[in-house]
Design a protein around this motif. Sequence first.
Motif, PDB file in Angstrom:
ATOM      1  N   THR A 139     -10.772   2.486  -0.426  1.00 25.56           N
ATOM      2  CA  THR A 139     -10.302   3.815  -0.016  1.00 25.56           C
ATOM      3  C   THR A 139      -8.811   3.765   0.306  1.00 25.56           C
ATOM      4  O   THR A 139      -8.404   3.015   1.203  1.00 25.56           O
ATOM      5  N   PRO A 140      -7.998   4.536  -0.371  1.00 18.92           N
ATOM      6  CA  PRO A 140      -6.551   4.527  -0.084  1.00 18.92           C
ATOM      7  C   PRO A 140      -6.207   5.382   1.133  1.00 18.92           C
ATOM      8  O   PRO A 140      -5.705   6.497   1.028  1.00 18.92           O
ATOM      9  N   SER A 141      -6.509   4.866   2.305  1.00 13.00           N
ATOM     10  CA  SER A 141      -6.235   5.573   3.559  1.00 13.00           C
ATOM     11  C   SER A 141      -5.837   4.555   4.617  1.00 13.00           C
ATOM     12  O   SER A 141      -5.865   3.342   4.382  1.00 13.00           O
ATOM     13  N   ALA A 142      -5.502   5.065   5.800  1.00 14.12           N
ATOM     14  CA  ALA A 142      -5.083   4.197   6.900  1.00 14.12           C
ATOM     15  C   ALA A 142      -6.257   3.677   7.726  1.00 14.12           C
ATOM     16  O   ALA A 142      -6.043   2.983   8.721  1.00 14.12           O
ATOM     17  N   ASP A 143      -7.485   3.982   7.337  1.00 18.02           N
ATOM     18  CA  ASP A 143      -8.633   3.620   8.175  1.00 18.02           C
ATOM     19  C   ASP A 143      -8.728   2.109   8.399  1.00 18.02           C
ATOM     20  O   ASP A 143      -8.908   1.650   9.529  1.00 18.02           O
ATOM     21  N   TYR A 144      -8.622   1.333   7.331  1.00 20.81           N
ATOM     22  CA  TYR A 144      -8.827  -0.106   7.493  1.00 20.81           C
ATOM     23  C   TYR A 144      -7.723  -0.753   8.321  1.00 20.81           C
ATOM     24  O   TYR A 144      -8.002  -1.582   9.198  1.00 20.81           O
ATOM     25  N   VAL A 145      -6.478  -0.377   8.063  1.00 22.59           N
ATOM     26  CA  VAL A 145      -5.399  -0.985   8.852  1.00 22.59           C
ATOM     27  C   VAL A 145      -5.479  -0.522  10.300  1.00 22.59           C
ATOM     28  O   VAL A 145      -5.124  -1.267  11.222  1.00 22.59           O
ATOM     29  N   THR A 146      -5.964   0.687  10.542  1.00 20.38           N
ATOM     30  CA  THR A 146      -6.181   1.141  11.921  1.00 20.38           C
ATOM     31  C   THR A 146      -7.238   0.279  12.593  1.00 20.38           C
ATOM     32  O   THR A 146      -7.101  -0.101  13.766  1.00 20.38           O
ATOM     33  N   PHE A 147      -8.302  -0.026  11.862  1.00 21.35           N
ATOM     34  CA  PHE A 147      -9.335  -0.934  12.380  1.00 21.35           C
ATOM     35  C   PHE A 147      -8.729  -2.283  12.758  1.00 21.35           C
ATOM     36  O   PHE A 147      -9.017  -2.840  13.821  1.00 21.35           O
ATOM     37  N   ARG A 190       1.041   0.960   6.942  1.00 20.06           N
ATOM     38  CA  ARG A 190       1.649   0.495   8.182  1.00 20.06           C
ATOM     39  C   ARG A 190       2.626  -0.646   7.909  1.00 20.06           C
ATOM     40  O   ARG A 190       2.397  -1.801   8.287  1.00 20.06           O
ATOM     41  N   PRO A 191       3.758  -0.349   7.260  1.00 26.00           N
ATOM     42  CA  PRO A 191       4.753  -1.403   7.037  1.00 26.00           C
ATOM     43  C   PRO A 191       5.369  -1.897   8.338  1.00 26.00           C
ATOM     44  O   PRO A 191       6.020  -2.940   8.345  1.00 26.00           O
ATOM     45  N   ASP A 192       5.169  -1.168   9.411  1.00 23.26           N
ATOM     46  CA  ASP A 192       5.626  -1.643  10.709  1.00 23.26           C
ATOM     47  C   ASP A 192       4.719  -2.742  11.256  1.00 23.26           C
ATOM     48  O   ASP A 192       5.064  -3.408  12.237  1.00 23.26           O
ATOM     49  N   GLN A 193       3.574  -2.954  10.609  1.00 29.95           N
ATOM     50  CA  GLN A 193       2.624  -3.967  11.052  1.00 29.95           C
ATOM     51  C   GLN A 193       2.522  -5.147  10.080  1.00 29.95           C
ATOM     52  O   GLN A 193       2.359  -6.284  10.507  1.00 29.95           O
ATOM     53  N   PHE A 194       2.587  -4.864   8.786  1.00 28.97           N
ATOM     54  CA  PHE A 194       2.450  -5.920   7.779  1.00 28.97           C
ATOM     55  C   PHE A 194       3.589  -5.821   6.780  1.00 28.97           C
ATOM     56  O   PHE A 194       3.734  -4.806   6.090  1.00 28.97           O
ATOM     57  N   GLY A 195       4.391  -6.873   6.708  1.00 24.01           N
ATOM     58  CA  GLY A 195       5.534  -6.874   5.807  1.00 24.01           C
ATOM     59  C   GLY A 195       5.352  -7.727   4.574  1.00 24.01           C
ATOM     60  O   GLY A 195       6.243  -7.793   3.726  1.00 24.01           O
ATOM     61  N   LYS A 196       4.179  -8.384   4.446  1.00 30.00           N
ATOM     62  CA  LYS A 196       3.943  -9.284   3.310  1.00 30.00           C
ATOM     63  C   LYS A 196       2.530  -9.049   2.773  1.00 30.00           C
ATOM     64  O   LYS A 196       1.575  -8.926   3.558  1.00 30.00           O
ATOM     65  N   VAL A 197       2.411  -9.008   1.438  1.00 33.17           N
ATOM     66  CA  VAL A 197       1.124  -8.774   0.786  1.00 33.17           C
ATOM     67  C   VAL A 197       0.918  -9.812  -0.306  1.00 33.17           C
ATOM     68  O   VAL A 197       1.819 -10.077  -1.110  1.00 33.17           O
ATOM     69  N   LEU A 198      -0.279 -10.403  -0.340  1.00 33.35           N
ATOM     70  CA  LEU A 198      -0.689 -11.291  -1.416  1.00 33.35           C
ATOM     71  C   LEU A 198      -1.974 -10.730  -2.011  1.00 33.35           C
ATOM     72  O   LEU A 198      -2.999 -10.632  -1.328  1.00 33.35           O
ATOM     73  N   SER A 199      -1.912 -10.321  -3.282  1.00 32.48           N
ATOM     74  CA  SER A 199      -3.061  -9.710  -3.951  1.00 32.48           C
ATOM     75  C   SER A 199      -3.489 -10.567  -5.129  1.00 32.48           C
ATOM     76  O   SER A 199      -2.697 -10.846  -6.027  1.00 32.48           O
ATOM     77  N   HIS A 200      -4.759 -10.975  -5.113  1.00 33.07           N
ATOM     78  CA  HIS A 200      -5.349 -11.698  -6.236  1.00 33.07           C
ATOM     79  C   HIS A 200      -6.276 -10.750  -6.994  1.00 33.07           C
ATOM     80  O   HIS A 200      -7.132 -10.102  -6.395  1.00 33.07           O
ATOM     81  N   ILE A 201      -6.104 -10.641  -8.293  1.00 35.17           N
ATOM     82  CA  ILE A 201      -6.923  -9.791  -9.171  1.00 35.17           C
ATOM     83  C   ILE A 201      -7.198  -8.428  -8.531  1.00 35.17           C
ATOM     84  O   ILE A 201      -8.327  -7.933  -8.510  1.00 35.17           O
ATOM     85  N   THR A 532       9.153  10.453  -1.581  1.00 36.91           N
ATOM     86  CA  THR A 532       8.787  10.743  -0.198  1.00 36.91           C
ATOM     87  C   THR A 532       9.320   9.623   0.670  1.00 36.91           C
ATOM     88  O   THR A 532       9.035   8.445   0.410  1.00 36.91           O
ATOM     89  N   ILE A 533      10.091   9.977   1.677  1.00 35.33           N
ATOM     90  CA  ILE A 533      10.656   8.995   2.602  1.00 35.33           C
ATOM     91  C   ILE A 533       9.785   8.949   3.852  1.00 35.33           C
ATOM     92  O   ILE A 533       9.539   9.982   4.480  1.00 35.33           O
ATOM     93  N   ALA A 534       9.314   7.774   4.188  1.00 35.11           N
ATOM     94  CA  ALA A 534       8.422   7.627   5.332  1.00 35.11           C
ATOM     95  C   ALA A 534       9.136   7.975   6.631  1.00 35.11           C
ATOM     96  O   ALA A 534      10.361   7.871   6.739  1.00 35.11           O
ATOM     97  N   PRO A 535       8.384   8.391   7.646  1.00 32.39           N
ATOM     98  CA  PRO A 535       8.983   8.647   8.958  1.00 32.39           C
ATOM     99  C   PRO A 535       9.610   7.386   9.536  1.00 32.39           C
ATOM    100  O   PRO A 535       9.283   6.270   9.118  1.00 32.39           O
ATOM    101  N   PRO A 536      10.504   7.516  10.497  1.00 31.45           N
ATOM    102  CA  PRO A 536      11.102   6.335  11.134  1.00 31.45           C
ATOM    103  C   PRO A 536      10.060   5.387  11.708  1.00 31.45           C
ATOM    104  O   PRO A 536      10.184   4.175  11.614  1.00 31.45           O
ATOM    105  N   THR A 537       9.015   5.941  12.312  1.00 34.79           N
ATOM    106  CA  THR A 537       7.865   5.167  12.767  1.00 34.79           C
ATOM    107  C   THR A 537       6.631   5.994  12.455  1.00 34.79           C
ATOM    108  O   THR A 537       6.724   7.212  12.272  1.00 34.79           O
ATOM    109  N   PRO A 538       5.455   5.378  12.388  1.00 30.51           N
ATOM    110  CA  PRO A 538       4.250   6.164  12.103  1.00 30.51           C
ATOM    111  C   PRO A 538       3.992   7.266  13.119  1.00 30.51           C
ATOM    112  O   PRO A 538       3.349   8.266  12.793  1.00 30.51           O
TER     113      PRO A 538
END
Length: 567
Positions: A139-147, A190-201, A532-538
């Motif tokens: 799901t492309p939403s903020a639910d999981y990162v909020t969790f 939440r780029p204010d929380q996670f600045g690095k991503v590693l995606s396999h397949i 679209t430019i993101a807000p200064p903070t969420p």
Amino acid sequence: MIRSLFILCLGLRALHGADDYALTLESTQRAEGIRPGNVTTFAFSDSKVFANTTRDCWLYIPDAYNGEDEAALMVFQDGHAYISETGQMRVPIVFDHLIAQGAMPVTIGLFVNPGHRGTDSPPREGWGRRSNRSVEYDTPSADYVTFLVDELIPHVESNYDLKFSVDPHKRAICGMSSGGICAWTAAWERPDQFGKVLSHIGSFTNIRGGHVYPALIRKTERKPIRVFLQDGENDLNNAHGSWPLANQQMAAALAFAGYDHRFVFGTGAHNGNHGGAILPDSLRWLWRDWDGSLSGKEAERSVSDWDLVSDAFGFTDGPFATGDGTFHFSDLPNGAIYHWDASSDDGPVKVLDGGPRISGMDRAPGGGIVAAVQGEGDSKEKRIVHIAPWTHAMTTLATRVNPNDLVVTASGHAFFTDTQAGTVNRVPLTARAMARPPVVAGGMNRPNGIALSPDQRTLYVSEHGGDALWRFQLNAAGDLRGGERFAQLARPEGEGDASGGDGMTVLADGRVLVTSRMGLQIFSPAGEALQTIAPPTPETPMISVAAHGNTVMLCGGQRLYQRTLKE
């Protein structure tokens, strides 16, 4: 079929291809003198975001962690596949090597299985069917990162007496297949929380709408995320889409938008063979320069590229820019007006104190300010006023109004939005206490922001309760014609039609800027969504905006921000 959403489970068992990748010694055995980290297993079932779920988790704490300093954090979806020391990834062994080498910081690994609803929980290890996996991951939403941010990570810190860095450059997130797109979504939201991503397949396909990411990346200003993608030419191709093509589209979009990214494309199928073989080098690339991470104000700026001008206000609103580059704005609850010179090192200067509560204002052709007043002192009377320069004497132009925002034409008319009535009203600047100025446009869903094109032949209006951006033809006599839905404002997924469209301004080149719940949305003169430019903070409310040249000033609640747009 729900079964089709769990493509990774099927893929790992059934797919084999030209992917004879071998693990290196850094993944299979610890070098002499390297002490293993400690791995702890726990279950978590207290989520409010994903109620009535339970999940298995693992915690890797490196031997080098002293318990006092803040550690870096890396979160792994489908944790069982990464924590095992006999599987395809073997993260604990790799972490032990890289941390000892200084190739990555002292990093605590949090390995999280997807949630399961019901009593028939699958075994902790292995790809057993976990009923909430697709909901959480695809799901492309903020639910999981909020969790993660609000529930699981605080739980881990509290129960295991750990200290995680809050610097997003020292927080990474990883996953494979649906877990890969989940990792990207978490950082994207939440780029204010996670600045690095590693995606396999990664499953950047249409399982639950994630196929839109390449388009969003191209039209959204670059976020401070470092991304490593891995996929293979023999990956899945089914009703949801083509995994190889989707990952290539992601890589092309990241390159177009200027992201710090790397894409390794091999011959593998939908499994972890290739990703595991290159995991040590993937992590080296992802964590390179880790000891140069930003902090404090520099870190905040890196998240958004907005500069904080001041945070000393009750509620900023009603901004406009003059031809000399000076901005004006109101502090609404405090009845104050400020001006700010963006070219100066000085902060905003108060030019009116103890005045009316102003929600929108613009410069009058003959000098002074025309303002939408929400009351003054103990009075709640709403009106349109002219505030004279220097003396600040006020003349009431219109009464019995319910104005939100306004704009003034060079020909001498003020147009204002009535959000509750869904209308645009007009009052001539020669009026004196005109009661109920005439409606000149209606039928809009809670109109809010209002702006003029540079030649003043077009009037734009944003919807707060809907998603339409309207435009009208305007003549010198102040007549509006040809009202049409000019463009569509983006809105948060799954939260109705309300875009939260608010303040507006138009640049000299005709680009239309609209604040909204999604951030600052920018459209071409033809109505094309540019970015679209993101807000200064969420948490920053996107209230209203003004611009001079490419310098943009944002009213964001109690704070005032500025930034420079690209040409």
